[in-house]
Design a protein around this motif. Structure first.
Motif, PDB file in Angstrom:
ATOM      1  N   LEU A 132       0.933  -1.221   0.123  1.00 32.00           N
ATOM      2  CA  LEU A 132       0.027  -0.008  -0.111  1.00 32.00           C
ATOM      3  C   LEU A 132       1.163   1.338  -0.035  1.00 32.00           C
ATOM      4  O   LEU A 132       0.393   2.357  -0.133  1.00 32.00           O
ATOM      5  CB  LEU A 132      -0.799  -0.075   1.390  1.00 32.00           C
ATOM      6  CG  LEU A 132      -1.936  -0.977   1.439  1.00 32.00           C
ATOM      7  CD1 LEU A 132      -2.884  -0.655   2.571  1.00 32.00           C
ATOM      8  CD2 LEU A 132      -2.721  -1.042   0.033  1.00 32.00           C
ATOM      9  N   GLN A 144      -7.444   8.379  -4.423  1.00 27.30           N
ATOM     10  CA  GLN A 144      -8.767   8.248  -4.225  1.00 27.30           C
ATOM     11  C   GLN A 144      -9.330   7.156  -5.242  1.00 27.30           C
ATOM     12  O   GLN A 144     -10.711   7.117  -5.390  1.00 27.30           O
ATOM     13  CB  GLN A 144      -9.513   9.718  -4.138  1.00 27.30           C
ATOM     14  CG  GLN A 144      -9.425  10.509  -3.000  1.00 27.30           C
ATOM     15  CD  GLN A 144     -10.188  11.653  -3.035  1.00 27.30           C
ATOM     16  OE1 GLN A 144      -9.972  12.533  -3.667  1.00 27.30           O
ATOM     17  NE2 GLN A 144     -11.148  11.538  -2.147  1.00 27.30           N
ATOM     18  N   ILE A 145      -8.554   6.871  -6.325  1.00 28.01           N
ATOM     19  CA  ILE A 145      -8.995   6.059  -7.288  1.00 28.01           C
ATOM     20  C   ILE A 145      -8.321   4.736  -7.069  1.00 28.01           C
ATOM     21  O   ILE A 145      -8.366   3.768  -7.997  1.00 28.01           O
ATOM     22  CB  ILE A 145      -9.092   6.506  -8.745  1.00 28.01           C
ATOM     23  CG1 ILE A 145      -7.832   7.122  -9.126  1.00 28.01           C
ATOM     24  CG2 ILE A 145     -10.259   7.343  -8.758  1.00 28.01           C
ATOM     25  CD1 ILE A 145      -7.711   7.298 -10.429  1.00 28.01           C
ATOM     26  N   HIS A 148      -8.084  -2.471  -4.404  1.00 25.73           N
ATOM     27  CA  HIS A 148      -7.167  -3.320  -4.178  1.00 25.73           C
ATOM     28  C   HIS A 148      -7.659  -4.594  -5.295  1.00 25.73           C
ATOM     29  O   HIS A 148      -8.706  -4.571  -5.947  1.00 25.73           O
ATOM     30  CB  HIS A 148      -7.698  -4.289  -2.785  1.00 25.73           C
ATOM     31  CG  HIS A 148      -6.877  -5.466  -2.562  1.00 25.73           C
ATOM     32  ND1 HIS A 148      -6.986  -6.732  -2.843  1.00 25.73           N
ATOM     33  CD2 HIS A 148      -5.549  -5.286  -1.659  1.00 25.73           C
ATOM     34  CE1 HIS A 148      -6.094  -7.352  -2.355  1.00 25.73           C
ATOM     35  NE2 HIS A 148      -5.346  -6.566  -1.621  1.00 25.73           N
ATOM     36  N   GLY A 168     -17.443  -1.505   6.366  1.00 29.80           N
ATOM     37  CA  GLY A 168     -17.287  -0.427   7.242  1.00 29.80           C
ATOM     38  C   GLY A 168     -16.745   0.833   6.459  1.00 29.80           C
ATOM     39  O   GLY A 168     -16.417   0.747   5.511  1.00 29.80           O
ATOM     40  N   GLY A 170     -14.455   3.256   4.617  1.00 28.38           N
ATOM     41  CA  GLY A 170     -13.006   3.251   3.993  1.00 28.38           C
ATOM     42  C   GLY A 170     -12.529   1.825   3.553  1.00 28.38           C
ATOM     43  O   GLY A 170     -11.474   1.787   3.243  1.00 28.38           O
ATOM     44  N   GLN A 393     -23.583   3.184   8.915  1.00 23.47           N
ATOM     45  CA  GLN A 393     -23.516   4.693   8.408  1.00 23.47           C
ATOM     46  C   GLN A 393     -24.907   5.407   8.300  1.00 23.47           C
ATOM     47  O   GLN A 393     -24.869   6.356   7.542  1.00 23.47           O
ATOM     48  CB  GLN A 393     -22.360   5.207   7.284  1.00 23.47           C
ATOM     49  CG  GLN A 393     -21.296   4.490   7.671  1.00 23.47           C
ATOM     50  CD  GLN A 393     -20.019   4.781   6.718  1.00 23.47           C
ATOM     51  OE1 GLN A 393     -19.769   6.164   6.085  1.00 23.47           O
ATOM     52  NE2 GLN A 393     -19.435   3.684   6.105  1.00 23.47           N
ATOM     53  N   GLU A 541     -14.029  11.959   2.137  1.00 23.53           N
ATOM     54  CA  GLU A 541     -12.700  11.719   2.581  1.00 23.53           C
ATOM     55  C   GLU A 541     -11.731  12.699   2.669  1.00 23.53           C
ATOM     56  O   GLU A 541     -11.573  13.652   1.606  1.00 23.53           O
ATOM     57  CB  GLU A 541     -12.187  10.153   1.998  1.00 23.53           C
ATOM     58  CG  GLU A 541     -12.062  10.165   0.669  1.00 23.53           C
ATOM     59  CD  GLU A 541     -11.861   8.853   0.094  1.00 23.53           C
ATOM     60  OE1 GLU A 541     -11.813   7.965   0.959  1.00 23.53           O
ATOM     61  OE2 GLU A 541     -11.451   8.735  -0.811  1.00 23.53           O
ATOM     62  N   ARG A 588     -13.779   9.994   8.317  1.00 24.10           N
ATOM     63  CA  ARG A 588     -13.585  10.540   7.177  1.00 24.10           C
ATOM     64  C   ARG A 588     -12.136  10.976   7.117  1.00 24.10           C
ATOM     65  O   ARG A 588     -11.511  11.181   6.158  1.00 24.10           O
ATOM     66  CB  ARG A 588     -14.416  12.091   6.862  1.00 24.10           C
ATOM     67  CG  ARG A 588     -15.699  12.060   6.940  1.00 24.10           C
ATOM     68  CD  ARG A 588     -16.534  11.121   5.953  1.00 24.10           C
ATOM     69  NE  ARG A 588     -16.738   9.825   6.705  1.00 24.10           N
ATOM     70  CZ  ARG A 588     -16.889   8.950   5.946  1.00 24.10           C
ATOM     71  NH1 ARG A 588     -16.810   8.662   4.609  1.00 24.10           N
ATOM     72  NH2 ARG A 588     -17.174   7.364   6.470  1.00 24.10           N
TER      73      ARG A 588
HETATM   74  N1  LIG Z   1      -5.916  -1.361  -1.887  1.00 23.44           N
HETATM   75  C1  LIG Z   1      -5.862  -0.137  -1.654  1.00 23.44           C
HETATM   76  N2  LIG Z   1      -4.931   0.459  -1.372  1.00 23.44           N
HETATM   77  C2  LIG Z   1      -4.988   1.869  -1.235  1.00 23.44           C
HETATM   78  N3  LIG Z   1      -5.898   2.872  -1.087  1.00 23.44           N
HETATM   79  C3  LIG Z   1      -7.205   2.040  -1.336  1.00 23.44           C
HETATM   80  C4  LIG Z   1      -7.167   0.718  -1.543  1.00 23.44           C
HETATM   81  N4  LIG Z   1      -8.446   0.238  -1.767  1.00 23.44           N
HETATM   82  C5  LIG Z   1      -9.214   1.267  -1.479  1.00 23.44           C
HETATM   83  N5  LIG Z   1      -8.286   2.167  -1.212  1.00 23.44           N
HETATM   84  C6  LIG Z   1      -8.699   3.801  -0.883  1.00 23.44           C
HETATM   85  O1  LIG Z   1      -9.302   3.951   0.201  1.00 23.44           O
HETATM   86  C7  LIG Z   1     -10.224   4.970   0.049  1.00 23.44           C
HETATM   87  C8  LIG Z   1     -11.642   4.563   0.783  1.00 23.44           C
HETATM   88  O2  LIG Z   1     -12.331   3.912  -0.112  1.00 23.44           O
HETATM   89  P1  LIG Z   1     -13.798   4.245  -0.291  1.00 23.44           P
HETATM   90  O3  LIG Z   1     -14.266   5.702  -0.163  1.00 23.44           O
HETATM   91  O4  LIG Z   1     -14.204   3.677  -1.624  1.00 23.44           O
HETATM   92  O5  LIG Z   1     -14.505   3.753   0.939  1.00 23.44           O
HETATM   93  P2  LIG Z   1     -15.839   3.491   1.493  1.00 23.44           P
HETATM   94  O6  LIG Z   1     -16.133   2.026   1.819  1.00 23.44           O
HETATM   95  O7  LIG Z   1     -16.903   4.089   0.430  1.00 23.44           O
HETATM   96  O8  LIG Z   1     -15.890   4.344   2.586  1.00 23.44           O
HETATM   97  P3  LIG Z   1     -17.161   4.962   3.538  1.00 23.44           P
HETATM   98  O9  LIG Z   1     -18.090   3.970   3.638  1.00 23.44           O
HETATM   99  O10 LIG Z   1     -16.409   5.629   4.698  1.00 23.44           O
HETATM  100  O11 LIG Z   1     -17.451   6.414   2.505  1.00 23.44           O
HETATM  101  C9  LIG Z   1     -10.479   5.353  -1.098  1.00 23.44           C
HETATM  102  O12 LIG Z   1      -9.804   6.629  -1.553  1.00 23.44           O
HETATM  103  C10 LIG Z   1      -9.491   4.226  -1.934  1.00 23.44           C
HETATM  104  O13 LIG Z   1      -8.933   4.679  -3.284  1.00 23.44           O
END
Ligand SMILES: Nc1ncnc2c1ncn2[C@@H]1O[C@H](COP(=O)(O)OP(=O)(O)OP(=O)(O)O)[C@@H](O)[C@H]1O
Length: 609
Positions: A132, A144-145, A148, A168, A170, A393, A541, A588
């Protein structure tokens, strides 16, 4: 006047100091800026004669060094001259340790130690496993894009019907929704090259989130032909455009509070034994939620989730009143949001689906009428709906059973347990805020966060207790300055409060310090810190988050508790909503969380610590 700047590498040390020493440090920095400069001591035996220490508290000292641009050789400068030199604070440590550290600093090491403002403050970024590391140190917008590979595979899977992803904060749900929409658009372009209409809907809760999805989708789908196949819209704007196209008039919208106020006035005038709020809730949460059109169905229905028991004669009275008020709204051309979605569902039921695929983010907050609209917007079949959300949430009153709305996700559900945004330190601190209750999942099962964890480590959240509002706002201003000086981009910092009064205070404080601010829901302005209410934090975030006014007299708000009118179940419900709101706001943050209060901390945090 010469400022004592901080080195970006300072921040991680700073967050580990006790609140007293942090305050003392800020006081020294403030004094320096005001021209009332504390004495700098040179350090006997230092490898670099330019290094100084400054007393922070009786047993604590800061180690400071000149700006890297300043040539060595000023060690003989008099006191006045030394004060004209722009210095940077490297670290604050117990005095003996600080002296040892100051002596060990070598002249050639200084330029490396002092990271120029604007470069990435590596020490603030959380630490994750090696795979990571690249993503975490890349620019925030790029991170942010990031997704995994396992999650990526799910977004490209073929589902023989609707699929649901829960997890949950993130855990990558939103980014999965984005990749899913992009993948479906690419498939669609290959399967229907001649049909270029918007065939994929990507929908979310509010405009700020829709804008953020649209911006990120532009990056994932650089080909305009493919990108134009995805319609990104909030659930409300979709309902509005469907009804508007059908009726050729723009519907006028009324929020729940406005309706409750209007209905309260009429209920009073009619001498009815119900409050306006009760009637609006009964209409939205029972009548519209269940799609009831006949009184006998209303009399028979189970009013799940509603607190006050209603005998059949009272139900008749409510039905009649609601019917009259809704009739009056129709005459005015006024709609509530769930009502409009119900109407859009009916329109689509007659005219047919609009899309081939629908992707839903923040699904936990949708009203059943909005689900009916989405169900009608896409034909039932493979890959029809891809739903992402987190019942923990949920900040609305809406409860849904997807199966009862014709959306079957059984056997096509995935639960994500690893957070890639929220560090374990922030999770450990925030999770108890939620309390111990399981949330009701959208597939009728209880949803728990068991096994939810983070791969990231970072500084523990900082909780600052203050004696007055002025002290709280001053401390916040200083804290934000520390983040900015550490090289965090202003738009990657969010400051939130529970109500507009707190938000106004924060905005005034930051602006007075020359820190530009912009509303949390605002997009684009990269040179401004985001400020707004906790409700606006949903789904967003940031690198650094500050929550101000987490004081017992403000959180939970008295009005929210009074609205329960002493009813235990309603009270518990109000508490849970406030817990969720605070939990969502805390989670966040990726890199740093700062929480402040005046007087007693909110019971939502103090009950757990
Ligand atoms: N394997 C990864 N390595 C690094 N960053 C990642 C990985 N997977 C996801 N992320 C990053 O983690 C962040 C959180 O993802 P995301 O916003 O989709 O979460 P979420 O589950 O929708 O969160 P929430 O429910 O809190 O809104 C994003 O910016 C995403 O790019």
């Amino acid at each position: 006047m010469s400022a004592l700047a901080i080195a970006p590498t300072f921040l991680s040390d700073f967050t580990r100091l006790t609140p007293d020493v942090q305050l003392d440090t800020l006081a020294v920095m403030r004094a320096y800026q005001a021209g009332d400069q504390p004495g700098l001591e040179s350090v006997a035996g230092a490898a670099d004669p330019r290094v100084r220490v400054v007393s922070i508290a009786p047993d604590w000292s800061g180690v400071i060094v000149p700006d890297p641009d300043v040539e060595p050789g000023t060690e003989d400068a008099g006191q006045d001259e030394a004060h004209e030199t722009p210095y940077r604070l490297l670290t604050v440590r117990p005095r003996d340790e600080a002296l040892r550290y100051a002596r060990s600093l070598r002249p050639e090491a200084l330029p490396d130690t002092l990271v120029e403002a604007g470069t990435d403050p590596v020490d603030l970024t959380p630490i994750g496993p090696p795979e990571l590391a690249g993503a975490l140190s890349s620019p925030f917008a790029q991170w942010q894009i990031t997704l995994h590979p396992d999650q990526h595979r799910i977004t490209e899977a073929h589902f023989n019907g609707s699929a649901q992803i829960t997890g949950g904060p993130g855990t990558g749900k939103t980014v999965m929704a984005l990749y899913r929409a992009a993948h479906l658009a690419e498939l669609d372009a290959a399967a229907h090259p001649g049909d270029t209409r918007e065939s994929v809907l990507l929908t979310t809760y509010n405009r700020a989130l829709a804008q953020s999805l649209a911006d990120r989708l532009d990056q994932l789908l650089p080909d305009p032909g493919t990108r134009s196949r995805v319609k990104v819209a909030t659930i409300d704007s979709l309902a509005r455009s469907i009804v508007q196209t059908h009726t050729s008039t723009a519907p006028r919208m009324a929020g729940k509070d406005e309706l409750a106020q209007r209905w309260r006035a009429v209920a009073l005038a009619d001498g009815l034994p119900f409050s306006g709020r009760f009637l609006v809730d009964e209409w939205e949460q029972v009548i519209l939620a269940k799609g009831l059109e006949l009184l006998p169905d209303y009399i028979r229905c189970e009013r799940s989730g509603r607190v006050q028991h209603l005998a059949p004669e009272h139900r008749r009275q409510v039905w009649e009143t609601v019917r009259r008020y809704v009739g009056a709204m129709r005459v005015e051309g006024l709609w509530s949001y769930p009502q409009l979605a119900g109407e859009a569902a009916r329109v689509l039921g007659r005219s047919g689906p609009l899309f081939r695929h629908v992707v839903v983010d923040e699904a936990q907050d949708l009203h059943p009428a909005q689900w009916r609209m989405l169900r009608a917007a896409v034909p039932e079949g493979p890959d029809d709906l891809f739903i992402v959300g987190d019942p923990h949430q949920r900040v609305s009153d809406n409860r849904v059973s997807l199966a009862s709305l014709g959306i079957n996700v059984r056997g096509r559900g995935h639960r994500l347990r690893v957070s890639y945004r929220v560090t374990q330190e922030i999770l450990d601190w925030s999770m108890p805020i939620l309390g111990r209750r399981a949330a009701l999942g959208m597939d009728d099962d209880a949803d728990t966060l068991a096994g939810y964890r983070s791969l990231l480590r970072g500084p523990a959240p900082v909780v600052r207790g203050c004696e007055s509002r002025t002290e709280e706002l001053t401390a916040l201003g200083e804290w934000v300055r520390v983040w900015l000086e550490a090289g965090v981009n202003p738009s990657e910092i969010a400051v939130a409060g529970r109500n507009q009064w707190v938000v106004r205070g924060v905005t005034k404080e930051l602006e007075a310090r020359g820190v530009p601010t912009t509303p949390l829901e605002g997009a684009g302005d990269t040179a401004a810190v985001r400020v707004g209410t906790m409700h606006r934090m949903k789904g967003q975030e940031f690198r650094c988050v500050a929550l101000v006014g987490v004081s017992d007299h403000l959180l939970p708000p008295k009005a929210a508790l009074e609205a329960a009118e002493g009813d235990q179940v309603a009270l518990e419900h109000a508490y849970q909503q406030e817990r969720t709101l605070l939990f969502v706001a805390c989670t966040r943050a990726r890199d740093a969380l700062y929480v402040s209060h005046v007087g007693q901390p909110s019971r939502l945090i103090s009950e757990n610590w």
